[in-house]
Design a protein around this motif. Structure first.
Motif, PDB file in Angstrom:
ATOM      1  N   ARG A 136      11.382  43.743  62.411  1.00  0.00           N
ATOM      2  CA  ARG A 136      11.126  42.465  63.079  1.00  0.00           C
ATOM      3  C   ARG A 136       9.875  41.797  62.511  1.00  0.00           C
ATOM      4  O   ARG A 136       9.782  40.562  62.486  1.00  0.00           O
ATOM      5  CB  ARG A 136      10.982  42.676  64.591  1.00  0.00           C
TER       6      ARG A 136
ATOM      7  N   ASP B 191      10.936  40.167  59.294  1.00  0.00           N
ATOM      8  CA  ASP B 191      11.691  38.958  59.615  1.00  0.00           C
ATOM      9  C   ASP B 191      10.761  37.818  60.029  1.00  0.00           C
ATOM     10  O   ASP B 191      10.958  36.665  59.637  1.00  0.00           O
ATOM     11  CB  ASP B 191      12.689  39.232  60.745  1.00  0.00           C
ATOM     12  N   ALA B 192       9.745  38.138  60.831  1.00  0.00           N
ATOM     13  CA  ALA B 192       8.802  37.109  61.284  1.00  0.00           C
ATOM     14  C   ALA B 192       8.007  36.550  60.118  1.00  0.00           C
ATOM     15  O   ALA B 192       7.782  35.338  60.019  1.00  0.00           O
ATOM     16  CB  ALA B 192       7.863  37.695  62.341  1.00  0.00           C
TER      17      ALA B 192
ATOM     18  N   TRP C  84      14.200  35.578  61.429  1.00  0.00           N
ATOM     19  CA  TRP C  84      14.455  36.137  62.754  1.00  0.00           C
ATOM     20  C   TRP C  84      15.882  35.893  63.218  1.00  0.00           C
ATOM     21  O   TRP C  84      16.547  34.940  62.837  1.00  0.00           O
ATOM     22  CB  TRP C  84      13.478  35.553  63.776  1.00  0.00           C
TER      23      TRP C  84
ATOM     24  N   ARG D 262      15.564  35.226  69.002  1.00  0.00           N
ATOM     25  CA  ARG D 262      14.367  36.080  68.970  1.00  0.00           C
ATOM     26  C   ARG D 262      13.275  35.425  68.124  1.00  0.00           C
ATOM     27  O   ARG D 262      12.624  36.065  67.312  1.00  0.00           O
ATOM     28  CB  ARG D 262      14.712  37.462  68.412  1.00  0.00           C
TER      29      ARG D 262
END
Length: 409
Positions: A357, A360-361, A366, A370
């Motif tokens: 995550r 992804d950020a 994302w 989310r």
């Protein structure tokens, strides 16, 4: 599943193939339909599923095609790209030797729907209260991979070739060392008490995206740019000094932001806490905007570059702003063979422990619903900042980025 699929005397060809297909579904996270006719030939380079006996291991070795991106054109050869392969290997538990040998001796090379029907009949013999289905068996490995990779969907895609919007997008940027992914594969299965012998023949190649970045070539390129900066400063060639220092800083910013390297190389806004607003794929609803923290050394380098531009004044060519100048400059100084999104591929594929995550950020990948920067998000910002900066400082050191200053203008 192993108990259910143990071969018994009198098993027909369909049942033997069904039992092997069901076990392979558990081990690979792939659908039974893909696994009803594995190839036992030594010339199986383009075959999704191949099985070959290894005398040194006294076991069969399973080979699968790793998940890869769908590309419009074949990537051009480049010294910046790491060696790439499509294959992943897993040593099958020795307790499967008898079943695999029996299926191999059948000599059947075509898929049959009858095998899939036989698999479903096998599943129907399991007590319903156990809630075991074909899907639940297939989903075991993807779930384990997701947990062990800290939520990295690109790992799941590379290993199982599962399809879906997020999976198919991420694999364009992610490449993994073959032996590391194979070790993760076997480690995941060992957590559910499946004894996997160690595979000893992996290469140093990578799987996933065919455009993995070779850091040693980047190190050399950055070292050459630093030499040009030093030479320009010594000879008081202010135009060359500004050009090469701008190019150096842009490359560093690309790395720091996992940037796309287009339109807006320099962030429009950097907070006092060191957060940069990145809008390299800007939508009006700001759904693709992201924030990344910059290292202290990079922030200082950007300040030095801006100060140098002000200091030189009319000694260099006129320009509108730093980003516009950098875009024009990078067009003329484009490093041959290095794609503009090299940094996204390098950061996404770095051998670090960033949770999926957080990757992804940082890259703006994302999952829908989310969004880490949404007002109601519970995204752990401080933890993300520290871990992202740890990775960046390590990459800076690897590639040779350091703050260059003390120019006598």
């Amino acid at each position: 599943v192993f108990k259910l699929c143990k071969p018994a005397q009198g098993d027909g060809s369909l049942l033997l193939r069904a039992k092997l297909a069901l076990i392979l579904s558990l081990l690979t996270g792939r659908s039974v339909a893909e696994l009803t006719a594995p190839c036992f030939s030594q010339n199986a380079d383009q075959t999704n599923i191949a099985i070959e006996y290894d005398d040194t291991l006294s076991a069969y070795v399973l080979s699968v095609l790793a998940g890869t991106p769908t590309l419009k054109t074949k990537p051009k050869d480049s010294k910046y790209h790491v060696p790439w392969t499509k294959k992943l290997h897993l040593v099958l538990p020795r307790e499967l030797n008898d079943l695999v040998k029996q299926v191999k001796n059948l000599g059947i090379k075509t898929r049959q729907l009858a095998v899939e029907r036989e698999v479903r009949r096998l599943i129907d013999t399991i007590p319903r209260e156990l809630e075991i289905s074909l899907k639940s068996i297939r989903d075991v490995l993807p779930r384990l991979l997701y947990e062990h990779s800290q939520g990295d969907l690109a790992v799941v895609k590379a290993m199982t070739n599962v399809s879906g919007r997020n999976y198919d997008n991420l694999i364009h940027y992610a490449s993994f060392e073959q032996r590391q992914l194979e070790k993760l594969w076997s480690d995941c299965l060992k957590t559910i008490n499946i004894d996997i012998p160690e595979y000893m023949h992996s290469s140093g190649e990578r799987v996933g995206s065919p455009i993995g970045i070779k850091t040693v070539e980047l190190q050399h390129e950055i070292a050459q740019i630093k030499k040009r900066i030093q030479s320009a400063a010594e000879h008081k060639d202010f135009q060359a000094l500004l050009d090469h220092l701008t190019l150096y800083t842009v490359l560093w910013i690309n790395l720091a932001t996992a940037g796309r390297g287009i339109k807006q190389p320099f962030p429009k806004w950097i907070s006092q806490q060191g957060w940069a607003l990145i809008q390299d794929k800007h939508h009006q609803d700001e759904s693709t905007d992201r924030y990344v923290p910059l290292t202290i050394a990079l922030i200082k380098q950007i300040q030095i570059l801006r100060g140098l531009m002000r200091m030189l004044g009319d000694q260099v060519e006129d320009r509108v702003d730093l980003s516009s100048y950098a875009v024009e400059l990078c067009d003329s100084y484009q490093i041959e063979g290095l794609g503009r999104n090299w940094a996204r591929k390098l950061v996404r594929s770095d051998d670090n422990q960033l949770p999926g995550r957080f990757k992804d950020a940082g890259l703006g990948h994302w999952i829908r619903g989310r969004h880490p920067w949404d007002m109601l998000s519970v995204f752990p910002v401080s933890t993300f900042k520290q871990q992202w900066l740890d990775v960046q400082e390590n990459l800076e050191k690897q590639l040779g980025f350091e703050c260059l200053e003390s120019f006598d203008c």
